[in-house]
Design an enzyme around this catalytic site. Structure first.
Site, PDB file in Angstrom:
ATOM      1  N   TYR A 159       0.847  -1.182   0.000  1.00 45.06           N
ATOM      2  CA  TYR A 159       0.000   0.000   0.000  1.00 45.06           C
ATOM      3  C   TYR A 159       0.884   1.233   0.000  1.00 45.06           C
ATOM      4  O   TYR A 159       1.826   1.334   0.789  1.00 45.06           O
ATOM      5  CB  TYR A 159      -0.908   0.007   1.240  1.00 45.06           C
ATOM      6  CG  TYR A 159      -1.836   1.199   1.301  1.00 45.06           C
ATOM      7  CD1 TYR A 159      -2.885   1.323   0.395  1.00 45.06           C
ATOM      8  CD2 TYR A 159      -1.658   2.196   2.251  1.00 45.06           C
ATOM      9  CE1 TYR A 159      -3.745   2.413   0.443  1.00 45.06           C
ATOM     10  CE2 TYR A 159      -2.520   3.289   2.315  1.00 45.06           C
ATOM     11  CZ  TYR A 159      -3.560   3.392   1.404  1.00 45.06           C
ATOM     12  OH  TYR A 159      -4.409   4.476   1.454  1.00 45.06           O
ATOM     13  N   ASP A 192       9.384   3.015  -0.033  1.00 48.96           N
ATOM     14  CA  ASP A 192       8.344   3.673   0.756  1.00 48.96           C
ATOM     15  C   ASP A 192       8.519   3.275   2.225  1.00 48.96           C
ATOM     16  O   ASP A 192       8.259   2.141   2.624  1.00 48.96           O
ATOM     17  CB  ASP A 192       6.975   3.243   0.215  1.00 48.96           C
ATOM     18  CG  ASP A 192       5.814   3.910   0.947  1.00 48.96           C
ATOM     19  OD1 ASP A 192       6.063   4.627   1.927  1.00 48.96           O
ATOM     20  OD2 ASP A 192       4.661   3.689   0.517  1.00 48.96           O
ATOM     21  N   LYS A 235       3.647   9.173   8.758  1.00 43.93           N
ATOM     22  CA  LYS A 235       3.370   8.585  10.068  1.00 43.93           C
ATOM     23  C   LYS A 235       4.330   9.118  11.155  1.00 43.93           C
ATOM     24  O   LYS A 235       4.178  10.257  11.540  1.00 43.93           O
ATOM     25  CB  LYS A 235       3.346   7.056   9.940  1.00 43.93           C
ATOM     26  CG  LYS A 235       2.238   6.634   8.934  1.00 43.93           C
ATOM     27  CD  LYS A 235       1.814   5.192   9.004  1.00 43.93           C
ATOM     28  CE  LYS A 235       0.528   4.984   8.210  1.00 43.93           C
ATOM     29  NZ  LYS A 235       0.676   4.440   6.867  1.00 43.93           N
TER      30      LYS A 235
HETATM   31  C1  PLP Z   1       0.059   4.807   5.470  1.00 41.23           C
HETATM   32  C2  PLP Z   1       0.893   4.544   4.278  1.00 41.23           C
HETATM   33  C3  PLP Z   1       0.852   5.379   3.149  1.00 41.23           C
HETATM   34  C4  PLP Z   1      -0.159   6.491   3.003  1.00 41.23           C
HETATM   35  O1  PLP Z   1       0.000   7.504   3.934  1.00 41.23           O
HETATM   36  P1  PLP Z   1      -1.243   8.480   4.237  1.00 41.23           P
HETATM   37  O2  PLP Z   1      -0.666   9.503   5.149  1.00 41.23           O
HETATM   38  O3  PLP Z   1      -2.305   7.622   4.853  1.00 41.23           O
HETATM   39  O4  PLP Z   1      -1.682   9.045   2.940  1.00 41.23           O
HETATM   40  C5  PLP Z   1       1.760   5.154   2.136  1.00 41.23           C
HETATM   41  N1  PLP Z   1       2.649   4.147   2.203  1.00 41.23           N
HETATM   42  C6  PLP Z   1       2.702   3.303   3.261  1.00 41.23           C
HETATM   43  C7  PLP Z   1       3.722   2.226   3.281  1.00 41.23           C
HETATM   44  C8  PLP Z   1       1.811   3.465   4.315  1.00 41.23           C
HETATM   45  O5  PLP Z   1       1.836   2.602   5.350  1.00 41.23           O
END
Ligand code: PLP
Length: 427
Positions: free
Chosen positions: A141, A236, A265
Site C-alpha cells: 500500500y 516507501d 506517520k
Molecule cells: C500509510 C501509508 C501510506 C499512506 O500515507 P497516508 O498519510 O495515509 O496518505 C503510504 N505508504 C505506506 C507504506 C503506508 O503505510
C-alpha cells in the site's frame, strides 16, 4: 450504547461514518469505537471506556499518545501562528534531522500525507526518466493516488477490492503489478518492458498486507535490477521510517541506496506531515529548481514540523530498545495463547513490526496473506475489544506498540489473550 447512536449519526453525514475506510470495522463487524482522547498506551472512547491501544494511530504514536514534550512543542508552535505559507527554520531543522538518520535522504521535500509523498515520488521518477510505467507489488500500500491503487494492501485489502472505481484505464495501464518477493517475475517484466519503466516502488518491509518481510537480498536485488535498466528505486518508508529503528528499515538492512525514499506517520509525530527525500540530483528536479511540479498550501506546516521534530528528538535508542522488547514479548504471548487454543496461526515480524496471520505456514506475498481465516480474526478482535484491548480492526494490518506500553498495559493484553484465542477457535 451511545456509540450506536453516534455511528448512526455519523453515517447520516459522513459516507460510512468515517474519514478513512478501515476505521468503519467493515471486516470485523460491529460498530467502530469513537475515540474521545488518548494518552500513553491508552485510548478512551466517548462513553469513557479505556482501551490499551495497539493501533497507535496506525504507526505515528511511537512515543505513546500525547507525549507531554510533543504536545508542549505543538502548543508553543501554535502560539506563534498556525500557518505562514512561507519557509521556516523548523522545516530546515527537521529536514536535517531526517538526513542525519537516513543518509539516502540527501534532500527532503515536505508534504502533508504519505499519499502525496508517494504520488510525488512517482511523478518525480517519471520526470527524471521520461518514462511512463511504474512497477508495484501486490499487497503493498502506498496511499490512494490513482497510479498506486492497483492490488493495494491496507484498507483496499481489508475490503477485498481489486483496486478502485474511478481510476482511468490509462492510469491503471501504466501500473505493472508483480507478486511480492518474486524476483523472477520482476526480471521477466524488466526483460519485456524495461525501457518503459520509470520506477519500482516497494514498501521497505511490507506491513499493509500483514507483515511480510522482504526475502534476504530482495531489496538489494531491486536496486541492482532498476539501476541496470535505468529505472529509479522508490523505497516507501511511510510506515517503517523512524518506527523500526532510528534510520527506519534502510537503517536496519543497509547495503543498498534507493533513489527516492518516502516518509510519513512517525515523521509527523501524529500531525499531518510526510516527506519525500532522496538523491540530491533527483530531488533537484522538483520545482522551483526543476521541471517537476509539486506544491502545498500547508506543506511543512509549523505545528506538524514541531511535532515531528520533537518526536525524532525524543526517539532515542532506549525508545527503540523498549518497543523492540515489547514486540518480542507480545509475539510470544500471542503465540502461546493461540497455540494453547489450537488456533492455526503464523506470526511474522520485520523489526519491531509484527502481525498475526490466522493460517498455517509462512506468508511470502499477497496471495498467501489473503489465504487466512479472517472470521477467526474477527472473533479474536472482538473478544480483545470487550476486554479493553484495541487491535487494528483488520487481519491485514500490523500491530503497533509504543514507548508507553508499560507492564500494566502489557498485563492487560496478556490477561485478555487466552479468552480471545478460545473465541477465535470456536465459530
Ligand atoms: C500509510 C501509508 C501510506 C499512506 O500515507 P497516508 O498519510 O495515509 O496518505 C503510504 N505508504 C505506506 C507504506 C503506508 O503505510
Amino acid at each position: 450504547m451511545a456509540e450506536v447512536t453516534l455511528f448512526s449519526r455519523a453515517k447520516e453525514i459522513i459516507p460510512g461514518g468515517v474519514s478513512s475506510p478501515v476505521r468503519a470495522f467493515g471486516s470485523v463487524g460491529g460498530d467502530p469505537v469513537f475515540i474521545r482522547e488518548a494518552r500513553g498506551a491508552h485510548v478512551v472512547d466517548v462513553t469513557g471506556r479505556d482501551f490499551v491501544d495497539l493501533v497507535c494511530s496506525w504507526g505515528p504514536a511511537l512515543l505513546g499518545h500525547a507525549h507531554p514534550e510533543v504536545v508542549e512543542a505543538v502548543r508553543a508552535a501554535a502560539g506563534r501562528g498556525l500557518s505562514f505559507g512561507a519557509p521556516t527554520l523548523a522545516e530546515v531543522e527537521l529536514a536535517e534531522a531526517i538526513r542525519a538518520r537516513v543518509p539516502a535522504a540527501e534532500q527532503v521535500r515536505f508534504v502533508s500525507t504519505g499519499t502525496e509523498a508517494t504520488m510525488t515520488a512517482i511523478r518525480l521518477a517519471r520526470g527524471a526518466t521520461g518514462r511512463d510505467a511504474i512497477v508495484k507489488f501486490a499487497g503493498c500500500y502506498h496511499g490512494h493516488s490513482d497510479a498506486l491503487l492497483a492490488a493495494a494492501g491496507s484498507g483496499v485489502a481489508t475490503q477485498g477490492l481489486p483496486g478502485s472505481a474511478g481510476v482511468t484505464a490509462a492510469a491503471a495501464g501504466d501500473t505493472i503489478v508483480v507478486e511480492y518477493n518474486d524476483l523472477d517475475a520482476l526480471t521477466r517484466v524488466f526483460d519485456e518492458a524495461g525501457d518503459r519503466i520509470a520506477a519500482v516502488i516497494t514498501e521497505a518491509a511490507p506491513a499493509n498486507m500483514g507483515v511480510v518481510p522482504p526475502a534476504p537480498g530482495f531489496n538489494a536485488a531491486l536496486r541492482e535490477l532498476t539501476a541496470r535498466h535505468g529505472a529509479l528505486l522508490i523505497v516507501d518508508e511511510v510506515l517503517t521510517g523512524f518506527r523500526v529503528g532510528p534510520g527506519g528499515w534502510l537503517g536496519l538492512e543497509g547495503g543498498y541506496q534507493p533513489d527516492i525514499v518516502t516518509f510519513g506517520k512517525v515523521v509527523g509525530g501524529g500531525m499531518p506531515l510526510a516527506a519525500l527525500a532522496g538523491r540530491a540530483e533527483v530531488m533537484q528536479l522538483l520545482a522551483p529548481v526543476g521541471p517537476v511540479y509539486q506544491a502545498g498550501t500547508l506543506s511543512g506546516n509549523p505545528l506538524a514540523t514541531a511535532a515531528g521534530f520533537a518526536t525524532l528528538r525524543l526517539a532515542d535508542d532506549a525508545v527503540y530498545a523498549h518497543v523492540d522488547r515489547r514486540s518480542v514479548e507480545l509475539q510470544a504471548a500471542v503465540a502461546e495463547a493461540l497455540g494453547a487454543a489450537s488456533v492455526p496461526h503464523t506470526i511474522q515480524a520485520a523489526g519491531n513490526l509484527f502481525s498475526v496471520f490466522f493460517r498455517e505456514g509462512a506468508v511470502a506475498n499477497y496471495e498467501d496473506a489473503k489465504d487466512q481465516d479472517t472470521e477467526a480474526f474477527a472473533r479474536f478482535f472482538h473478544a480483545l475489544l470487550d476486554d479493553g484491548v484495541a487491535l487494528p480492526p483488520s487481519a491485514f494490518e500490523a500491530w503497533f506498540l509504543s514507548a508507553a506500553h508499560d507492564d500494566e498495559a502489557m498485563g492487560r493484553i496478556t490477561d485478555a489473550l487466552p479468552r480471545a484465542a478460545r473465541a477465535a477457535a470456536h465459530s
